[in-house]
Each structure stands twice: as structure tokens, then as C-alpha cells.
Design a protein around this motif. Sequence first.
Motif, PDB file in Angstrom:
ATOM      1  N   GLU A 143      52.544  63.839  -7.261  1.00 35.54           N
ATOM      2  CA  GLU A 143      53.414  62.678  -7.255  1.00 35.54           C
ATOM      3  C   GLU A 143      54.282  62.675  -6.011  1.00 35.54           C
ATOM      4  OE1 GLU A 143      56.276  62.423 -10.388  1.00 35.54           O
ATOM      5  OE2 GLU A 143      57.115  64.420 -10.042  1.00 35.54           O
ATOM      6  N   LEU A 144      54.708  61.496  -5.630  1.00 34.28           N
ATOM      7  CA  LEU A 144      55.620  61.326  -4.511  1.00 34.28           C
ATOM      8  C   LEU A 144      57.050  61.527  -4.999  1.00 34.28           C
ATOM      9  CD1 LEU A 144      55.462  58.776  -1.697  1.00 34.28           C
ATOM     10  CD2 LEU A 144      57.531  58.807  -3.083  1.00 34.28           C
ATOM     11  N   ILE A 145      57.835  62.283  -4.252  1.00 32.15           N
ATOM     12  CA  ILE A 145      59.233  62.498  -4.606  1.00 32.15           C
ATOM     13  C   ILE A 145      60.112  61.429  -3.963  1.00 32.15           C
ATOM     14  CG2 ILE A 145      61.192  64.075  -4.415  1.00 32.15           C
ATOM     15  CD1 ILE A 145      59.184  66.397  -4.497  1.00 32.15           C
ATOM     16  N   GLU A 146      59.997  61.280  -2.641  1.00 34.55           N
ATOM     17  CA  GLU A 146      60.782  60.254  -1.959  1.00 34.55           C
ATOM     18  C   GLU A 146      60.149  59.912  -0.623  1.00 34.55           C
ATOM     19  OE1 GLU A 146      64.670  61.417  -0.511  1.00 34.55           O
ATOM     20  OE2 GLU A 146      64.123  63.541  -0.607  1.00 34.55           O
ATOM     21  N   VAL A 147      60.405  58.694  -0.159  1.00 32.31           N
ATOM     22  CA  VAL A 147      59.987  58.254   1.158  1.00 32.31           C
ATOM     23  C   VAL A 147      61.171  58.434   2.097  1.00 32.31           C
ATOM     24  CG1 VAL A 147      59.222  56.301   2.560  1.00 32.31           C
ATOM     25  CG2 VAL A 147      58.281  56.626   0.259  1.00 32.31           C
ATOM     26  N   LEU A 148      60.940  59.146   3.189  1.00 28.36           N
ATOM     27  CA  LEU A 148      62.004  59.446   4.135  1.00 28.36           C
ATOM     28  C   LEU A 148      62.044  58.457   5.295  1.00 28.36           C
ATOM     29  CD1 LEU A 148      61.472  63.319   4.205  1.00 28.36           C
ATOM     30  CD2 LEU A 148      63.103  62.027   2.823  1.00 28.36           C
ATOM     31  N   SER A 149      60.920  57.835   5.613  1.00 23.56           N
ATOM     32  CA  SER A 149      60.878  56.785   6.632  1.00 23.56           C
ATOM     33  C   SER A 149      59.704  55.865   6.332  1.00 23.56           C
ATOM     34  CB  SER A 149      60.750  57.378   8.043  1.00 23.56           C
ATOM     35  OG  SER A 149      59.505  58.034   8.216  1.00 23.56           O
ATOM     36  N   GLY A 150      59.863  54.584   6.673  1.00 20.82           N
ATOM     37  CA  GLY A 150      58.863  53.589   6.332  1.00 20.82           C
ATOM     38  C   GLY A 150      57.871  53.324   7.450  1.00 20.82           C
ATOM     39  N   PRO A 152      55.665  51.970  10.610  1.00 18.01           N
ATOM     40  CA  PRO A 152      54.283  52.457  10.615  1.00 18.01           C
ATOM     41  C   PRO A 152      54.126  53.975  10.511  1.00 18.01           C
ATOM     42  CG  PRO A 152      54.966  51.977  12.848  1.00 18.01           C
ATOM     43  CD  PRO A 152      56.115  51.588  11.972  1.00 18.01           C
ATOM     44  N   THR A 153      55.230  54.704  10.609  1.00 18.52           N
ATOM     45  CA  THR A 153      55.166  56.154  10.449  1.00 18.52           C
ATOM     46  C   THR A 153      55.885  56.507   9.155  1.00 18.52           C
ATOM     47  OG1 THR A 153      55.170  56.464  12.856  1.00 18.52           O
ATOM     48  CG2 THR A 153      55.681  58.379  11.505  1.00 18.52           C
ATOM     49  N   VAL A 154      55.093  56.736   8.121  1.00 21.36           N
ATOM     50  CA  VAL A 154      55.642  56.946   6.782  1.00 21.36           C
ATOM     51  C   VAL A 154      55.773  58.446   6.524  1.00 21.36           C
ATOM     52  CG1 VAL A 154      55.401  56.432   4.332  1.00 21.36           C
ATOM     53  CG2 VAL A 154      54.454  54.850   6.029  1.00 21.36           C
ATOM     54  N   THR A 155      57.000  58.903   6.407  1.00 23.59           N
ATOM     55  CA  THR A 155      57.266  60.305   6.107  1.00 23.59           C
ATOM     56  C   THR A 155      57.709  60.405   4.654  1.00 23.59           C
ATOM     57  OG1 THR A 155      57.976  60.686   8.384  1.00 23.59           O
ATOM     58  CG2 THR A 155      58.572  62.357   6.767  1.00 23.59           C
ATOM     59  N   PHE A 156      57.080  61.272   3.894  1.00 24.02           N
ATOM     60  CA  PHE A 156      57.377  61.346   2.468  1.00 24.02           C
ATOM     61  C   PHE A 156      57.289  62.778   1.957  1.00 24.02           C
ATOM     62  CE2 PHE A 156      52.955  60.297   3.136  1.00 24.02           C
ATOM     63  CZ  PHE A 156      52.244  61.097   2.261  1.00 24.02           C
ATOM     64  N   LYS A 157      58.082  63.045   0.927  1.00 19.17           N
ATOM     65  CA  LYS A 157      58.097  64.345   0.261  1.00 19.17           C
ATOM     66  C   LYS A 157      57.334  64.237  -1.048  1.00 19.17           C
ATOM     67  CE  LYS A 157      61.415  67.957  -1.165  1.00 19.17           C
ATOM     68  NZ  LYS A 157      62.858  68.275  -1.286  1.00 19.17           N
ATOM     69  N   TRP A 158      56.602  65.278  -1.410  1.00 20.30           N
ATOM     70  CA  TRP A 158      55.744  65.225  -2.592  1.00 20.30           C
ATOM     71  C   TRP A 158      55.742  66.577  -3.306  1.00 20.30           C
ATOM     72  CZ3 TRP A 158      52.209  69.042  -1.847  1.00 20.30           C
ATOM     73  CH2 TRP A 158      51.847  69.346  -0.523  1.00 20.30           C
ATOM     74  N   ARG A 159      55.212  66.541  -4.515  1.00 20.11           N
ATOM     75  CA  ARG A 159      54.989  67.782  -5.270  1.00 20.11           C
ATOM     76  C   ARG A 159      53.613  67.741  -5.927  1.00 20.11           C
ATOM     77  NH1 ARG A 159      56.591  66.906 -11.081  1.00 20.11           N
ATOM     78  NH2 ARG A 159      56.654  69.162 -11.364  1.00 20.11           N
ATOM     79  N   VAL A 183      55.840  68.043   2.672  1.00 17.46           N
ATOM     80  CA  VAL A 183      56.161  66.794   3.369  1.00 17.46           C
ATOM     81  C   VAL A 183      54.928  66.356   4.140  1.00 17.46           C
ATOM     82  CG1 VAL A 183      57.555  65.742   5.213  1.00 17.46           C
ATOM     83  CG2 VAL A 183      58.628  67.301   3.577  1.00 17.46           C
ATOM     84  N   SER A 184      54.661  65.070   4.127  1.00 19.49           N
ATOM     85  CA  SER A 184      53.540  64.518   4.876  1.00 19.49           C
ATOM     86  C   SER A 184      54.002  63.352   5.738  1.00 19.49           C
ATOM     87  CB  SER A 184      52.427  64.047   3.932  1.00 19.49           C
ATOM     88  OG  SER A 184      51.871  65.134   3.223  1.00 19.49           O
ATOM     89  N   ILE A 185      53.268  63.130   6.821  1.00 19.61           N
ATOM     90  CA  ILE A 185      53.524  62.003   7.713  1.00 19.61           C
ATOM     91  C   ILE A 185      52.232  61.200   7.812  1.00 19.61           C
ATOM     92  CG2 ILE A 185      54.223  61.265  10.022  1.00 19.61           C
ATOM     93  CD1 ILE A 185      55.589  64.015  10.330  1.00 19.61           C
ATOM     94  N   ALA A 186      52.276  59.973   7.348  1.00 18.64           N
ATOM     95  CA  ALA A 186      51.115  59.082   7.417  1.00 18.64           C
ATOM     96  C   ALA A 186      51.410  57.980   8.421  1.00 18.64           C
ATOM     97  CB  ALA A 186      50.808  58.483   6.049  1.00 18.64           C
ATOM     98  N   ARG A 187      50.580  57.882   9.440  1.00 20.80           N
ATOM     99  CA  ARG A 187      50.690  56.757  10.369  1.00 20.80           C
ATOM    100  C   ARG A 187      49.710  55.691   9.917  1.00 20.80           C
ATOM    101  NH1 ARG A 187      51.714  61.433  12.907  1.00 20.80           N
ATOM    102  NH2 ARG A 187      53.634  61.512  14.149  1.00 20.80           N
ATOM    103  N   VAL A 188      50.226  54.505   9.642  1.00 20.19           N
ATOM    104  CA  VAL A 188      49.417  53.436   9.056  1.00 20.19           C
ATOM    105  C   VAL A 188      49.364  52.243  10.005  1.00 20.19           C
ATOM    106  CG1 VAL A 188      49.971  54.180   6.709  1.00 20.19           C
ATOM    107  CG2 VAL A 188      51.410  52.451   7.821  1.00 20.19           C
TER     108      VAL A 188
END
Length: 218
Positions: A143-150, A152-159, A183-188
Motif C-alpha cells: 500500500e501507499l503511505i503518502e505522496v511526497l511530490s506530484g 511529473p516526478t511522483v515521489t511516494f512512500k510505501w509499505r 520510497v519510490s520515484i516514478a517519472r510519468v
Amino acid sequence: MSETSTNLPLWIQDRDTVIANGSNVEWRYQTPPDYSRTNQNLQRESQHNHLQGSLEAIVQNLVRTFEMEASYKSNPQQWISIVTDKFRMMTNGGTAYTADDVADAGTYNLFLGDSDKYKSSEEDFESSAHIFHQTFPNGFLWELIEVLSGPPTVTFKWRHWGEFSGPYKEHAPTGDTVEVVGVSIARVNDDLKIETLEHFFDNSSFLNKLTTGCPFHT
């Protein structure tokens, strides 16, 4: 209101909707995956319930769709969550893998690499999937914990978490819940399809938790 009625692109709706709308898909095991038990476990065990249509829910749906496609769609050209020809995936600053690499080797092998506790060079997609399905017979949930940045560069914390209730190689299960936070960084792109995906987590800690049980053979 259902997610379908929001007119969101298919790949950022829930993965069951993605599966239901797949036509002529080359499924790795010939039939579409069934997430009914996983959904029940997520409903019971998730710590974060994101508002439908929120950025958090959209990112969670996108990543779950990617994970489903990487695990069950054998042809990356049919993955709708990514920009296939541009896609690259990295873990902890390591090698950049293509979608074909992911489809051939499997995410566990690319995430974990070679160590004294797991050797991806000795496993293929099927054997790695078998090892961890056996270790976590009730599922290894995400699951995703929180989105840290939106975008086109989406940084998010997960467990990621699951009950260690099956053997890991020669190690007996402990029954403990094994949890990994990262933590992951997805460029979309403008359509919210993934072009690059970078993961950062302590893979050695994950494997250490699986080798605390007594070995079957000494």
C-alpha cells in the motif's frame, strides 16, 4: 460513485477494473489473476485508506496495476501502466532494467540481486515467484503511505507486508509479520503512464527477517 464512472484513464483505476477490461491479453498463467483474497486482506490490514480520486489513490492504483502487469502479463507491449519503449526500473541506484528485463527475470530477482541469503542469478521468474509465494502464502501486500511530490516526478512512500507463515528456502517460518518500508520515484508522462521507476529500500533487512527462523537442515 464507482471509479469507472469518474472517467479516469483505465491504468489509474483499480487493478480489478484493468483486468476486467483486458482483451486478448497474454496472461502468464493462461488465466487472469484473482485478487479477491488479496482485496479482503487489504481491507482488513491496510493502515491507509485514501480518498477515491485523490492523488494518493491514483498513484496507488497505478503502482498496483504495474505490479499486476509485471507479474501476470507476459508481453510488456500489453502493459498499459507504462511507456514501454522508454520504461526503466532501478533499485537503490543500481542497474536500469527495461520492461523486457522485468518480464523475463521477475521483480523479486531484480529487486534483490545476489547475496548470501538470496541469489537472483540462480533463479528465474517462475522459481523466484514460487519461493516468495511459499514464504507468504497469505500474500505480500502493498500500500501507499503518502505522496511526497506530484507529477511529473511522483515521489511516494510505501509499505510491503505479509505473515511469514511458510518456509523461506531452508528456514522455518516464524509467523511474524514482515514489513518493508521504502520510497519510490516514478517519472510519468502527461497521461500518467510510468517512464522510469526508482525504488529505495533496505533489501538486506528484508532478507535478514526471512532467515531468522531455524534452518531445517544444519
